[in-house]
Motif scaffolding. Structure first.
Motif, mmCIF file in Angstrom:
data_model
loop_
_atom_site.group_PDB
_atom_site.id
_atom_site.type_symbol
_atom_site.label_atom_id
_atom_site.label_comp_id
_atom_site.label_asym_id
_atom_site.label_seq_id
_atom_site.Cartn_x
_atom_site.Cartn_y
_atom_site.Cartn_z
ATOM 1 N N GLU A 21 36.246 33.508 39.659
ATOM 2 C CA GLU A 21 35.560 34.569 40.398
ATOM 3 C C GLU A 21 34.439 33.991 41.268
ATOM 4 O O GLU A 21 34.270 34.380 42.423
ATOM 5 C CB GLU A 21 35.000 35.599 39.427
ATOM 6 N N ASN A 22 33.689 33.054 40.728
ATOM 7 C CA ASN A 22 32.583 32.463 41.477
ATOM 8 C C ASN A 22 33.058 31.656 42.674
ATOM 9 O O ASN A 22 32.377 31.588 43.706
ATOM 10 C CB ASN A 22 31.737 31.575 40.555
ATOM 11 N N ALA A 23 34.226 31.037 42.528
ATOM 12 C CA ALA A 23 34.777 30.270 43.645
ATOM 13 C C ALA A 23 35.304 31.184 44.743
ATOM 14 O O ALA A 23 35.436 30.779 45.898
ATOM 15 C CB ALA A 23 35.894 29.349 43.156
ATOM 16 N N GLY A 24 35.601 32.429 44.367
ATOM 17 C CA GLY A 24 36.109 33.394 45.346
ATOM 18 C C GLY A 24 37.592 33.225 45.574
ATOM 19 O O GLY A 24 38.160 32.172 45.293
ATOM 20 N N ASP A 61 35.333 33.246 34.998
ATOM 21 C CA ASP A 61 34.034 33.162 35.681
ATOM 22 C C ASP A 61 34.116 32.155 36.829
ATOM 23 O O ASP A 61 33.664 32.431 37.949
ATOM 24 C CB ASP A 61 32.943 32.693 34.709
ATOM 25 N N THR A 62 34.679 30.992 36.528
ATOM 26 C CA THR A 62 34.798 29.937 37.539
ATOM 27 C C THR A 62 35.659 30.399 38.704
ATOM 28 O O THR A 62 35.321 30.176 39.878
ATOM 29 C CB THR A 62 35.390 28.659 36.912
#
Length: 400
Positions: free
Chosen positions: A130-133, A127-128
């Protein structure tokens, strides 16, 4: 064909470690001379076993002593031999006595509970990422946090103290990356770390491995040195080995991306794929920890004399044409795969079920979440940790 030169047995290791490549000489020896002489970096000459059947015979034979190989004159690949008191440096009956104690912490119920926690951890880390891109680093985001958290859970190491443990871990498993003085200092540091933990936890026992060791220590089943050094052995195997293997499996799948796509499209292949990658990946950059013959023993038609040192290269045996059809080909549908990735005999890896569970959870979540995952550049540009027993990328930059 004997692979030697006029100056005597060839120097070992045979060359620079390159990513997950297995030096061609191992396979030549496996095919033509599965028990051969080599000159080790420390301690003189040894026998190197590369054939599958010969490795299994060696690992099952109690006449090869791990304890005797703790002597400083033992031929070896590391600047220092293992210290006595570690499961890896024990022979019967001590080995069986202490292995029985440690096995209590690897009961199926414990591993199953850990698997549930693994999935939550992997989900949170991805999740982290993916959220950071993109880009992300699978070493920092997956390969490090998963085994660290699992060893914290299994062993009972306070999570806030993981940095102190990790400060010593890379040095502990060095071949050429650190001096023998630095390695000795790291070993002392880890022993002090474990002794402090034992003292802290004595009044607060639970179901973890540290509690198991403390109970056995207080019951007189093992000495403090055995408890500390056995604990270190489990910590290092559960941390460094798993970290390296998750990194290596991820690199293999993304450097040959059709394999990653295959797993993404057919999750039912996951279990045989993991077994195939355990077979094909040469985790150790060099051969095994040594053992010494306690009497004359014949293996593969070669007489090994009492007192002589023996090592083996598991990855060569797992590409033995006598056992594996098309051994250099990665096949996720391989029907028979009796690989030696977790060893054989009395030293078979206690944490094999936990290691398999870690790999499965990591790969299931990764392939499901990021079906378009790929390396950010050529596989040749991925940096690798040098001079350690286990090979592994230093970073694994990815995008999606």
């Amino acid at each position: 064909m004997t692979v030697t030169d006029s100056a005597g047995p060839p120097k070992y290791p045979f060359g620079t470690v390159v990513r997950l490549d297995l030096h061609r000489r191992y396979l030549e020896l496996c095919r033509n001379e599965p028990v051969s002489r080599v000159t080790m970096p420390y301690g003189g000459e040894a026998w190197l076993i590369t054939g599958y059947h010969e490795i299994k015979q060696f690992l099952a034979d109690p006449r090869f002593s791990s304890h005797a190989a703790t002597a400083h004159d033992t031929a070896r690949v590391t600047p220092l031999p293992l210290r006595p008191g570690n499961l890896l440096s024990m022979d019967p009956p001590d080995h069986g006595r202490i292995r029985k104690v440690v096995a209590h912490a690897f009961r199926p119920r414990i591993v199953s509970q850990l698997a549930d926690r693994m999935r939550a951890l992997v989900t949170a880390e991805l999740d982290t990422m993916e959220n950071a891109g993109p880009p992300g680093d699978l070493v920092q985001r997956l390969a490090i946090p998963l085994p660290v958290r699992m060893i914290v859970e299994l062993f009972g190491v306070p999570y806030e103290e993981r940095a102190e443990f990790r400060r010593f871990s890379d040095v502990f498993v060095a071949t050429s990356a650190h001096t023998k003085e630095e390695i000795d200092e790291a070993r002392d540091g880890l022993e002090t770390f474990l002794r402090k933990l034992i003292a802290k936890r004595r009044g607060n026992l639970s179901d973890d491995l540290l509690s198991v060791l403390i109970e056995a220590l207080d019951a007189g089943q093992l000495s403090e040195t055995e408890a500390v050094r056995t604990g270190i052995g489990v910590l290092m195997a559960g941390h460094e080995t798993s970290l390296s293997m998750i990194s290596n499996v991820s690199f293999l799948l993304l450097s040959q991306r059709d394999l990653f796509v295959q797993l993404s499209h057919d999750p039912a292949l996951m279990d045989p794929a993991i077994e195939e990658m355990l077979r094909i990946i040469p985790l150790r950059s060099v051969g095994s920890f040594p053992r010494r013959a306690s009497e004359d023993v014949e293996i593969g038609g070669v007489l090994i004399r009492r007192g002589e040192t023996v090592i083996f290269q598991r990855a060569a045996g797992d590409r033995d044409e006598r056992v594996f059809e098309t051994p250099d080909t990665i096949r996720f549908d391989r029907e028979s795969n009796p690989h030696l990735g977790f060893g054989h005999g009395m030293h078979f890896c206690l944490g094999a079920s936990l290691a398999r569970a870690e790999l499965k959870v990591a790969l299931e979540e990764l392939t499901a979440r990021f079906p378009t995952l790929r390396l950010t550049g050529p596989a040749e540009d991925v940096p690798w940790k040098p001079g350690l027993i286990a090979r592994a990328p230093a970073a694994l930059p990815v995008t999606w």
